[in-house]
Design a protein around this motif. Structure first.
Motif, PDB file in Angstrom:
ATOM      1  N   LEU A 162      39.629  26.338  27.727  1.00  0.00           N
ATOM      2  CA  LEU A 162      38.685  26.597  29.116  1.00  0.00           C
ATOM      3  C   LEU A 162      39.350  26.723  30.065  1.00  0.00           C
ATOM      4  O   LEU A 162      38.941  27.571  31.122  1.00  0.00           O
ATOM      5  CB  LEU A 162      37.648  25.384  29.115  1.00  0.00           C
ATOM      6  N   ARG A 163      40.453  25.727  30.460  1.00  0.00           N
ATOM      7  CA  ARG A 163      41.285  25.744  31.708  1.00  0.00           C
ATOM      8  C   ARG A 163      41.973  27.235  31.716  1.00  0.00           C
ATOM      9  O   ARG A 163      42.115  27.664  32.932  1.00  0.00           O
ATOM     10  CB  ARG A 163      42.317  24.749  31.895  1.00  0.00           C
ATOM     11  N   LYS A 164      42.558  27.637  30.806  1.00  0.00           N
ATOM     12  CA  LYS A 164      43.235  29.144  30.731  1.00  0.00           C
ATOM     13  C   LYS A 164      42.393  30.273  31.035  1.00  0.00           C
ATOM     14  O   LYS A 164      42.760  30.830  31.581  1.00  0.00           O
ATOM     15  CB  LYS A 164      44.012  29.019  29.454  1.00  0.00           C
ATOM     16  N   LEU A 165      41.204  30.040  30.234  1.00  0.00           N
ATOM     17  CA  LEU A 165      40.107  31.085  30.611  1.00  0.00           C
ATOM     18  C   LEU A 165      39.846  31.212  32.261  1.00  0.00           C
ATOM     19  O   LEU A 165      39.484  32.357  32.662  1.00  0.00           O
ATOM     20  CB  LEU A 165      39.043  30.869  29.700  1.00  0.00           C
ATOM     21  N   ASP A 166      39.377  29.820  32.410  1.00  0.00           N
ATOM     22  CA  ASP A 166      39.281  29.901  33.852  1.00  0.00           C
ATOM     23  C   ASP A 166      40.080  30.575  34.896  1.00  0.00           C
ATOM     24  O   ASP A 166      39.772  31.250  35.793  1.00  0.00           O
ATOM     25  CB  ASP A 166      38.912  28.637  34.116  1.00  0.00           C
TER      26      ASP A 166
ATOM     27  N   LEU B 227      42.556  31.041  19.288  1.00  0.00           N
ATOM     28  CA  LEU B 227      42.172  31.783  20.560  1.00  0.00           C
ATOM     29  C   LEU B 227      43.056  31.571  21.770  1.00  0.00           C
ATOM     30  O   LEU B 227      43.464  32.635  22.244  1.00  0.00           O
ATOM     31  CB  LEU B 227      40.631  31.446  20.690  1.00  0.00           C
ATOM     32  N   LEU B 228      43.767  30.283  21.641  1.00  0.00           N
ATOM     33  CA  LEU B 228      44.841  30.342  22.653  1.00  0.00           C
ATOM     34  C   LEU B 228      46.003  31.162  22.597  1.00  0.00           C
ATOM     35  O   LEU B 228      46.554  31.779  23.418  1.00  0.00           O
ATOM     36  CB  LEU B 228      45.375  28.675  22.719  1.00  0.00           C
TER      37      LEU B 228
ATOM     38  N   TRP C 178      35.753  12.491  29.732  1.00  0.00           N
ATOM     39  CA  TRP C 178      35.077  13.535  29.527  1.00  0.00           C
ATOM     40  C   TRP C 178      34.198  14.233  30.355  1.00  0.00           C
ATOM     41  O   TRP C 178      34.208  15.508  30.550  1.00  0.00           O
ATOM     42  CB  TRP C 178      34.214  13.376  27.979  1.00  0.00           C
ATOM     43  N   GLU C 179      33.181  13.296  31.027  1.00  0.00           N
ATOM     44  CA  GLU C 179      32.283  14.051  32.053  1.00  0.00           C
ATOM     45  C   GLU C 179      33.115  14.696  33.173  1.00  0.00           C
ATOM     46  O   GLU C 179      32.678  15.883  33.508  1.00  0.00           O
ATOM     47  CB  GLU C 179      31.593  12.791  32.498  1.00  0.00           C
ATOM     48  N   ILE C 180      34.278  14.108  33.704  1.00  0.00           N
ATOM     49  CA  ILE C 180      35.098  14.981  34.676  1.00  0.00           C
ATOM     50  C   ILE C 180      35.575  16.224  34.132  1.00  0.00           C
ATOM     51  O   ILE C 180      35.643  17.198  35.015  1.00  0.00           O
ATOM     52  CB  ILE C 180      36.356  14.106  34.869  1.00  0.00           C
ATOM     53  N   GLU C 181      36.176  16.336  33.008  1.00  0.00           N
ATOM     54  CA  GLU C 181      36.633  17.667  32.299  1.00  0.00           C
ATOM     55  C   GLU C 181      35.462  18.624  32.316  1.00  0.00           C
ATOM     56  O   GLU C 181      35.456  19.681  32.436  1.00  0.00           O
ATOM     57  CB  GLU C 181      37.434  17.282  30.990  1.00  0.00           C
ATOM     58  N   VAL C 182      34.194  18.100  31.753  1.00  0.00           N
ATOM     59  CA  VAL C 182      32.877  19.241  31.645  1.00  0.00           C
ATOM     60  C   VAL C 182      32.827  19.707  33.359  1.00  0.00           C
ATOM     61  O   VAL C 182      32.301  20.851  33.222  1.00  0.00           O
ATOM     62  CB  VAL C 182      32.002  18.369  31.189  1.00  0.00           C
TER      63      VAL C 182
ATOM     64  N   ARG D 291      34.694  20.461  35.452  1.00  0.00           N
ATOM     65  CA  ARG D 291      35.633  21.282  35.840  1.00  0.00           C
ATOM     66  C   ARG D 291      35.456  22.729  35.007  1.00  0.00           C
ATOM     67  O   ARG D 291      36.443  23.369  35.384  1.00  0.00           O
ATOM     68  CB  ARG D 291      37.034  20.781  35.776  1.00  0.00           C
ATOM     69  N   VAL D 292      34.850  22.644  34.131  1.00  0.00           N
ATOM     70  CA  VAL D 292      34.816  23.852  33.327  1.00  0.00           C
ATOM     71  C   VAL D 292      34.434  25.118  33.884  1.00  0.00           C
ATOM     72  O   VAL D 292      33.441  25.407  34.700  1.00  0.00           O
ATOM     73  CB  VAL D 292      33.825  23.690  32.015  1.00  0.00           C
ATOM     74  N   TYR D 293      35.280  26.270  34.102  1.00  0.00           N
ATOM     75  CA  TYR D 293      35.166  27.212  34.886  1.00  0.00           C
ATOM     76  C   TYR D 293      34.756  27.258  36.242  1.00  0.00           C
ATOM     77  O   TYR D 293      34.208  28.132  36.959  1.00  0.00           O
ATOM     78  CB  TYR D 293      33.920  28.246  34.123  1.00  0.00           C
ATOM     79  N   ILE D 294      35.180  26.091  36.962  1.00  0.00           N
ATOM     80  CA  ILE D 294      34.952  25.868  38.265  1.00  0.00           C
ATOM     81  C   ILE D 294      35.531  26.633  39.342  1.00  0.00           C
ATOM     82  O   ILE D 294      34.914  27.054  40.288  1.00  0.00           O
ATOM     83  CB  ILE D 294      35.534  24.437  38.541  1.00  0.00           C
ATOM     84  N   LYS D 295      36.665  27.132  39.035  1.00  0.00           N
ATOM     85  CA  LYS D 295      37.572  28.155  40.210  1.00  0.00           C
ATOM     86  C   LYS D 295      36.679  29.697  39.997  1.00  0.00           C
ATOM     87  O   LYS D 295      36.289  30.186  40.932  1.00  0.00           O
ATOM     88  CB  LYS D 295      38.835  28.505  39.530  1.00  0.00           C
TER      89      LYS D 295
END
Length: 270
Positions: free
Chosen positions: A113-117, A71-72, A250-254, A256-260
């Motif tokens: 997920l960061r790249k999609l965001d 997918l990347l 892991w909780e920090i990364e979660v 940030r999912v789609y945060i922007k």
């Protein structure tokens, strides 16, 4: 008479360059048209779906990292269309549940997920150019729903898909039957601590660790046993600290999912 008599110079016929037998070089091949890029995109996404359906078999995906990596690659080489981004995000969201995620596989997942965001954010904030349409309200509503479902799935995955106690075949691990004794009457009762203390001398003779009872009623274990126990407890504490750090990261990364993208959608849909 001389050819130059009267002051006139002889006329000469200009020579034409020889014609080359080689054909003229063709112009640079144009980039793939939008239609061709869309067809290529659809074919690659279909291939990902097929490999997911046949996962854990020959030709299919074996690990979530392979699925996410494909997918990347598609994301890095796809048409500049909002619908393509939505399709990739949806394929990821719907199919990730098919894998048992290990802790070392989360880095690749969060990378996608960061790249999609970033891609969604760029689409939502890009100035409207002539001849190009922006992101319509239907796509924004669809994106908002997709983000909410993705964040919910990511939170549930460690509970449902990580270390779920299944073996490689997806079945529950086999429970080995306990060894049966020769006689049901020959079951040795479990001895208490005080009884063991009373038999300390005999245990020492039998090669076991002798124990003594302190005046307070507690067992007085030999110093080498206490030292080994303390070392084991320290190792367990270190392992717990590493697991706590991994879970915190892991909780920090979660979070940030789609945060922007969520920030922009919150402004446009409110």
């Amino acid at each position: 008479m001389s050819d130059t008599a009267g002051g006139f110079m002889p006329t000469t016929t200009p020579m034409t360059p020889p014609q080359s037998s080689q054909p003229a070089p063709s112009p640079i091949r144009p980039l793939l048209t939008t239609k061709k890029r869309m067809e290529r995109f659809e074919n690659r996404l279909t291939q990902v779906h097929r490999r997911h359906i046949t996962r854990f078999t020959q030709g299919g995906y074996e690990y979530s990292q392979e699925f996410v990596q494909d997918l990347l690659l598609i994301l890095n080489d796809m048409p500049d269309e909002m619908q393509c981004l939505l399709q990739i995000a949806n394929v990821f969201n719907e199919n990730l549940y098919g894998y048992s995620i290990k802790w070392d596989e989360w880095n690749k997942i969060f990378e996608l997920l960061r790249k999609l965001d970033e891609a969604f954010y760029a689409k939502l904030t890009a100035p409207l150019e002539t001849g190009k349409r922006g992101v319509d309200m239907t796509e924004k509503v669809r994106l908002k729903s997709l983000i909410e479902r993705t964040r919910m799935h990511i939170v549930q995955l460690p509970e449902d898909g990580h270390d779920d106690g299944e073996n490689e075949d997806g079945e529950d691990p086999e429970v080995l039957p306990q060894e049966e004794s020769d006689s049901e009457d020959e079951v040795e009762p479990v001895k208490g601590a005080m009884q063991l203390a009373a038999e300390g001398v005999k245990q020492g003779e039998a090669g076991r660790v002798p124990v003594e009872c302190t005046p307070g009623g507690m067992l007085d274990m030999p110093s080498d046993v206490n030292e080994r126990r303390e070392e084991e407890l320290e190792e367990l504490d270190d392992d717990d600290d590493e697991e706590d750090e991994a879970e915190l990261e892991w909780e920090i990364e979660v979070s940030r999912v789609y945060i922007k993208t969520m920030e922009v959608l919150g402004e446009t849909l409110s």
